[in-house]
Design a protein around this motif. Sequence first.
Motif, short mmCIF file in Angstrom:
data_model
loop_
_atom_site.label_atom_id
_atom_site.label_comp_id
_atom_site.label_asym_id
_atom_site.label_seq_id
_atom_site.Cartn_x
_atom_site.Cartn_y
_atom_site.Cartn_z
N ALA A 149 0.86 -1.20 0.00
CA ALA A 149 0.00 0.00 0.00
C ALA A 149 0.89 1.24 0.00
O ALA A 149 1.90 1.30 0.70
CB ALA A 149 -0.90 0.00 1.22
N CYS A 190 0.78 5.41 0.52
CA CYS A 190 -0.06 6.50 1.02
C CYS A 190 0.70 7.81 0.92
O CYS A 190 1.89 7.86 1.24
CB CYS A 190 -0.40 6.32 2.50
SG CYS A 190 -0.74 4.64 2.98
N ALA A 233 -5.34 -1.06 6.26
CA ALA A 233 -4.74 -1.57 5.01
C ALA A 233 -4.86 -3.08 4.88
O ALA A 233 -5.21 -3.59 3.81
CB ALA A 233 -3.28 -1.14 4.93
N SER A 258 -10.69 -3.32 -0.35
CA SER A 258 -10.40 -2.42 -1.47
C SER A 258 -9.93 -1.06 -0.98
O SER A 258 -10.08 -0.70 0.19
CB SER A 258 -11.66 -2.23 -2.31
OG SER A 258 -12.59 -1.47 -1.56
N CYS A 259 -9.37 -0.29 -1.92
CA CYS A 259 -8.91 1.07 -1.61
C CYS A 259 -10.10 1.92 -1.18
O CYS A 259 -10.02 2.70 -0.23
CB CYS A 259 -8.29 1.72 -2.84
SG CYS A 259 -6.82 0.92 -3.42
N CYS A 273 -11.21 1.22 2.28
CA CYS A 273 -10.21 1.72 3.23
C CYS A 273 -10.40 3.23 3.47
O CYS A 273 -10.36 3.71 4.60
CB CYS A 273 -8.82 1.44 2.69
SG CYS A 273 -7.51 1.93 3.81
N TYR A 296 -4.36 7.04 -1.81
CA TYR A 296 -4.12 5.71 -1.29
C TYR A 296 -4.15 4.72 -2.46
O TYR A 296 -5.08 4.75 -3.27
CB TYR A 296 -5.19 5.35 -0.26
CG TYR A 296 -5.02 3.98 0.36
CD1 TYR A 296 -4.09 3.78 1.37
CD2 TYR A 296 -5.77 2.90 -0.07
CE1 TYR A 296 -3.92 2.53 1.94
CE2 TYR A 296 -5.61 1.65 0.50
CZ TYR A 296 -4.67 1.46 1.50
OH TYR A 296 -4.50 0.23 2.06
N ALA A 297 -3.11 3.89 -2.56
CA ALA A 297 -3.07 2.94 -3.67
C ALA A 297 -2.50 1.61 -3.21
O ALA A 297 -1.72 1.56 -2.25
CB ALA A 297 -2.20 3.51 -4.79
N ILE A 298 -2.92 0.56 -3.90
CA ILE A 298 -2.31 -0.75 -3.63
C ILE A 298 -1.61 -1.20 -4.91
O ILE A 298 -2.23 -1.32 -5.97
CB ILE A 298 -3.37 -1.78 -3.19
CG1 ILE A 298 -3.99 -1.35 -1.85
CG2 ILE A 298 -2.72 -3.17 -3.04
CD1 ILE A 298 -5.23 -2.14 -1.47
N TYR A 348 -6.21 2.36 -7.07
CA TYR A 348 -6.05 3.57 -6.25
C TYR A 348 -7.38 4.26 -6.00
O TYR A 348 -8.38 4.02 -6.68
CB TYR A 348 -5.09 4.56 -6.93
CG TYR A 348 -5.75 5.30 -8.08
CD1 TYR A 348 -5.76 4.78 -9.37
CD2 TYR A 348 -6.42 6.51 -7.86
CE1 TYR A 348 -6.40 5.43 -10.40
CE2 TYR A 348 -7.06 7.18 -8.88
CZ TYR A 348 -7.06 6.64 -10.15
OH TYR A 348 -7.69 7.28 -11.17
N SER A 349 -7.37 5.16 -5.01
CA SER A 349 -8.49 6.06 -4.76
C SER A 349 -7.92 7.30 -4.09
O SER A 349 -6.97 7.21 -3.30
CB SER A 349 -9.52 5.38 -3.85
OG SER A 349 -10.62 6.24 -3.68
N GLN A 359 -12.89 3.98 -7.05
CA GLN A 359 -11.51 3.54 -7.23
C GLN A 359 -11.30 3.12 -8.66
O GLN A 359 -12.25 2.91 -9.42
CB GLN A 359 -11.19 2.40 -6.28
CG GLN A 359 -12.03 1.15 -6.47
CD GLN A 359 -11.66 0.06 -5.47
OE1 GLN A 359 -11.24 0.36 -4.35
NE2 GLN A 359 -11.77 -1.19 -5.87
#
Lengths: 111, 427
Positions: free
Chosen positions: B240, B242, B268, B273-274, B277, B299-301, B311-312, B348
Motif C-alpha cells: 500500500a 499512502c 490496510a 479495497s482502496c 479503506c 491511497y493505492a495498492i 487507487y483512490s 476507485q
Amino acid sequence: MRIKEKQKGDVTLLTLKGDMIHDKVDLHPYVKNMIEEGKKKIVVDMGHIKWFSSTGLGALMASYTSLKNAEGDMKIARPSRKIYSLIYQMELREVFDTYDSVDEAVEAFQE
Amino acid sequence: MNPSENRSEVQRLRNSVKELSILNEIATAVSGVWELEEVVDLIVRKCVKYLHVEQGAVMLLEEENADKPFQTMVRRMDDSQSKVPYHFGVQLSGWMLKNKEPLLVNDFQNDERFQLSGEMDFPIHSLLSAPLLVKGKMIGLLNVFNKRLKGDFTEDDQRILSIIAAQSAQVLEHARLYKQEKQLRKLEEDLRVARDIQEKLLPKEDPHREGYDIAGYSLPAKEVGGDYYDFIEIDDSRLALCLGDISGKGIPASLLMANLQATLRGQAVSCASCAECLKKSNRFLYHSTNIQKFATLFYAILDTKNDQLCYSRAGHPPPIFLKADTSMKKLNAGGMVLGFQEEANYNQEAIDLEKGDLFVIYSDGVTEAGDPAEESFDEWRLEETIKKNREKSSREMIEAIIEAIQSFTGQKFQRDDMTLLIVKKEK
C-alpha cells in the motif's frame, strides 16, 4: 483578511477582502458569532479574495459545518478560478453551492 | 527664616527623604526580578502601601492587536476581592492613551470624562493614574484607586506616582520582553517536537520490489506542515502506498498525521479495497478531529504479482501517470477530503502497468511552491520536469523535481511541506 457584513432581507452577505492563507483567516469565529445572533442564511462573497490556500478552504468548511449544525446554510458567490479548482479537487462541489454573482447566491435562498 | 518657614522647610525635607526612600525601596525590590507578574505585583503593593489607597493596578497595553489597543494584559489589585470593572479600564486607558499625562480625580462620581453604567462592585471615589512611558511610547498605566479614609489625592501623591511610573516603565518593559522571549522559546520547542513526530513517521527507507523502482521524499517547511507518506506491506506481492496532507501546521497537524497513519495501517490489511479503506478512514478521522481539520490523501495498492495499481484519492491533487508511450493522464478516481463529513463514498480505479510506466504522487506544496503573491510552480511545470527526466531512476527524478522547484523559487522561503512519491515499472 477583512469581513464586511450587510443584510439583504433575511440573508446576510459577508464580503471578504484580502488573503485567505495560513493563519490570516478568521471567518469561522465570525460565522459562529453570527449564528449566536440568529443569522443563519449566509452568502460569502469571495470576489475580492486575492490569495487563497487550503487553510482558506478549511475556514469555509468549518463555517459551513457550523451553519448546517444550526440548521442554517451557506452559499459562495464569485469564487476565483483558484478557489473553484480547489473545491473541485477536494470533491466538495456537492457540498458548496457556488454562484457567479452575489445576487444569484442571495436569490438561491428564496427558492 | 522664621519658625513657621523653618517648620515647612523641615517638612519638605522630610517628605523628600520619604519619597527617596520609597523610590529606593522599589528600585531595590524590583532589581533582580524578571517575571512580569512578580514585577507588577511588587510595584502595585508598594504603591498601595505608600500612597495609602485601597487598590492599585498596572495595565499593560497590548501592542500586537492593533484593533484593540486598550486591552489590558495584566491587572493586579491588592488583596480585596472586588475588582475595577473591565469597561472602566478600557475608558481609562483610552483617555490616557490620548492625553499621555498623569490624571488626578478626587470626585469621581461627578467626573464627566468617565461614564459608568450600572452598579459597581468596587465603588470608586478617587483615582490617580500615571502613564508608563518607554522612549516616549506609552506601554501601559499605573493606577491607584480610592485614597484611604475618603481622603483626597494631593499633588504630591501625583508626583510620587509619576516618578514611580517613570522608574517602573523600563523594568516592566524588560520583564515583558523576557516573558515574550520565554513564550517564543516555548513555541520553538513545540516546533521541534512537531518536526520530531513528523520525522519519525516517515519511512526510513524505500521498499524493494522486484521489477519496480520506488522512492519517496518529504521536505518539511520551516513551520512544519502536515505532509506524510507511508509504505504498508499487505503481503508479499501487495504494497500500500499512502501520501497525505493534513490541514494546519505544528503539533496539532503532526498528531493528526500520526492518527491518520495509525488508522491506515490498521485498515490496510483488513480492507478488501482502496475505496473501502478510505471510507472507513474518513469515518475514523471525522470522529477524532474538530471541524476545521481535514486531510487529503492518495491511497493505492500496488500489486507486483499482477502488475496492477488500484487507487483512490480523497480530495488529494490527482497524481500524474506517464505511460511508456509518453501519453499522460491524471489519476482522478476518488471522493471527498477525509474528516469533513461522517459518511463519504469513494470511487476507485485499477490500472494495468506496463514496462516503463511511471506515476508521480505529490502534495500541493510541490505545485504551489513560490511566492503566494506571484506565480507558483504549477502542475504544468511539474509535468514538464517529469517528462524531461523520465529515463532517470525514481530517486533521481525526485532530486530533479526538487531542483527544478528550487531554481524556480530562488532563495524564497518554503511555505509548505513538499512530498513526492514515485513508482516506476522497470523496463
